[in-house]
Design a protein around this motif. Structure first.
Motif, PDB file in Angstrom:
ATOM      1  N   UNK A 118     -43.067  39.827   1.915  1.00  8.60           N
ATOM      2  CA  UNK A 118     -42.998  38.972   0.738  1.00  8.60           C
ATOM      3  C   UNK A 118     -44.298  38.925  -0.043  1.00  8.60           C
ATOM      4  N   UNK A 119     -45.375  39.501   0.487  1.00  7.30           N
ATOM      5  CA  UNK A 119     -46.682  39.323  -0.134  1.00  7.30           C
ATOM      6  C   UNK A 119     -46.747  39.825  -1.565  1.00  7.30           C
ATOM      7  N   UNK A 120     -46.165  40.981  -1.836  1.00  8.63           N
ATOM      8  CA  UNK A 120     -46.264  41.537  -3.182  1.00  8.63           C
ATOM      9  C   UNK A 120     -45.551  40.663  -4.203  1.00  8.63           C
ATOM     10  N   UNK A 121     -44.393  40.136  -3.835  1.00  8.71           N
ATOM     11  CA  UNK A 121     -43.686  39.222  -4.718  1.00  8.71           C
ATOM     12  C   UNK A 121     -44.479  37.932  -4.872  1.00  8.71           C
ATOM     13  N   UNK A 122     -45.058  37.459  -3.791  1.00 12.37           N
ATOM     14  CA  UNK A 122     -45.780  36.188  -3.815  1.00 12.37           C
ATOM     15  C   UNK A 122     -46.958  36.223  -4.767  1.00 12.37           C
ATOM     16  N   UNK A 123     -47.574  37.385  -4.942  1.00 10.73           N
ATOM     17  CA  UNK A 123     -48.732  37.480  -5.814  1.00 10.73           C
ATOM     18  C   UNK A 123     -48.428  36.981  -7.216  1.00 10.73           C
ATOM     19  N   UNK A 124     -47.183  37.122  -7.632  1.00  7.08           N
ATOM     20  CA  UNK A 124     -46.812  36.674  -8.973  1.00  7.08           C
ATOM     21  C   UNK A 124     -45.894  35.476  -8.940  1.00  7.08           C
ATOM     22  N   UNK A 125     -44.787  35.578  -8.229  1.00  9.48           N
ATOM     23  CA  UNK A 125     -43.710  34.604  -8.392  1.00  9.48           C
ATOM     24  C   UNK A 125     -43.954  33.296  -7.668  1.00  9.48           C
ATOM     25  N   UNK A 126     -44.745  33.291  -6.604  1.00 10.15           N
ATOM     26  CA  UNK A 126     -44.911  32.058  -5.823  1.00 10.15           C
ATOM     27  C   UNK A 126     -45.646  30.982  -6.603  1.00 10.15           C
ATOM     28  N   UNK A 127     -46.364  31.340  -7.643  1.00 10.39           N
ATOM     29  CA  UNK A 127     -47.093  30.351  -8.432  1.00 10.39           C
ATOM     30  C   UNK A 127     -46.261  29.806  -9.590  1.00 10.39           C
ATOM     31  N   UNK A 128     -45.052  30.295  -9.743  1.00  9.83           N
ATOM     32  CA  UNK A 128     -44.225  29.894 -10.879  1.00  9.83           C
ATOM     33  C   UNK A 128     -43.578  28.537 -10.636  1.00  9.83           C
TER      34      UNK A 128
ATOM     35  N   UNK B  73     -36.112  33.283  -8.159  1.00  5.31           N
ATOM     36  CA  UNK B  73     -36.117  34.538  -7.409  1.00  5.31           C
ATOM     37  C   UNK B  73     -37.022  34.444  -6.189  1.00  5.31           C
ATOM     38  N   UNK B  74     -38.174  33.802  -6.354  1.00  6.32           N
ATOM     39  CA  UNK B  74     -39.093  33.641  -5.229  1.00  6.32           C
ATOM     40  C   UNK B  74     -38.431  32.878  -4.091  1.00  6.32           C
ATOM     41  N   UNK B  75     -37.734  31.786  -4.415  1.00  8.57           N
ATOM     42  CA  UNK B  75     -37.095  30.988  -3.378  1.00  8.57           C
ATOM     43  C   UNK B  75     -35.985  31.756  -2.680  1.00  8.57           C
ATOM     44  N   UNK B  76     -35.256  32.564  -3.430  1.00 12.31           N
ATOM     45  CA  UNK B  76     -34.191  33.351  -2.802  1.00 12.31           C
ATOM     46  C   UNK B  76     -34.764  34.415  -1.868  1.00 12.31           C
TER      47      UNK B  76
END
Length: 212
Positions: A67-77, A86-89
């Motif tokens: 999940x790290x690559x997605x987290x770099x952008x989406x987790x801060x949204x 999308x991050x939560x899914x």
């Protein structure tokens, strides 16, 4: 990484080509802009795909890369945004894949306790073992990209509510004998309840064409 990702995090391989590392820097406005633009571009690209290969890769993404690559952008949204949804899914999918046995235990416990229609909305078979739970969350994620986006979010929210009810039940079971374990399940129940509320809100926004 945000606090809400820590519970379900695991070490991963990080393909450098996936996201441009220029936007992993610290300009919050730029990170937000890129998070939203990539989420919208991804959704548009997948919905244009006719043979399903892009969807297959996206559903399998967390198994291959974590999940790290997605987290770099989406987790801060924000929670009520397209990248936030999308991050939560993806985080929910990672949780189920990482420990499908516990997920199945929580689901069956929650199904027995709830009197709502959530188990019907979520769509798991009866009974739902580990393999069935993995298949269900993958089907829900696939529905985001191939089917009705709001319906997929509603299914995910219902799934979270069933799991949360199961976590509360197990927390109660362990409270007297294993308080630390009870606390872990209580934390998971709260997080799943928050996810359910966020995903339901995103579904409502999507239906009003207001999920940005």
């Amino acid at each position: 990484m945000s606090d809400e990702s820590r519970e379900f995090h695991k070490p991963v391989r990080r393909p450098a080509e996936l996201f441009d590392r220029r936007f992993a820097a610290e300009d919050p406005a730029e990170v937000s802009r890129v998070a939203h633009s990539t989420a919208h571009a991804l959704l548009a690209r997948v919905r244009e795909d006719r043979d399903g290969t892009v969807v297959d890769r996206l559903v399998a993404f967390t198994d291959e890369h974590g999940i790290d690559d997605i987290a770099e952008l989406w987790s801060r949204s924000p929670a009520k945004s397209l990248p936030g949804a999308l991050w939560r899914l993806y985080l929910l999918q990672l949780m189920i894949h990482d420990d499908a046995r516990t997920a199945a235990l929580l689901y069956e416990r929650g199904r027995a306790q709830l009197t709502s229609a959530d188990e019907v909305v979520a769509g798991a078979p009866t009974p739902a073992g580990p393999d069935e739970l993995v298949a269900l969350i993958d089907t829900i994620l696939r529905g985001l990209f191939e089917g009705d986006f709001a319906v997929a979010l509603d299914r995910a929210a219902a799934f979270c509510r069933v799991q949360a009810a199961g976590a509360v039940g197990l927390a109660d079971d362990y409270e007297a004998t294993e308080p630390d374990r009870a606390s872990t399940f209580t934390t998971r129940a709260l997080r799943l309840s928050d996810y359910a509320a966020d995903l339901s809100a995103c579904a409502a926004l999507w239906r009003r064409d207001a999920l940005s």
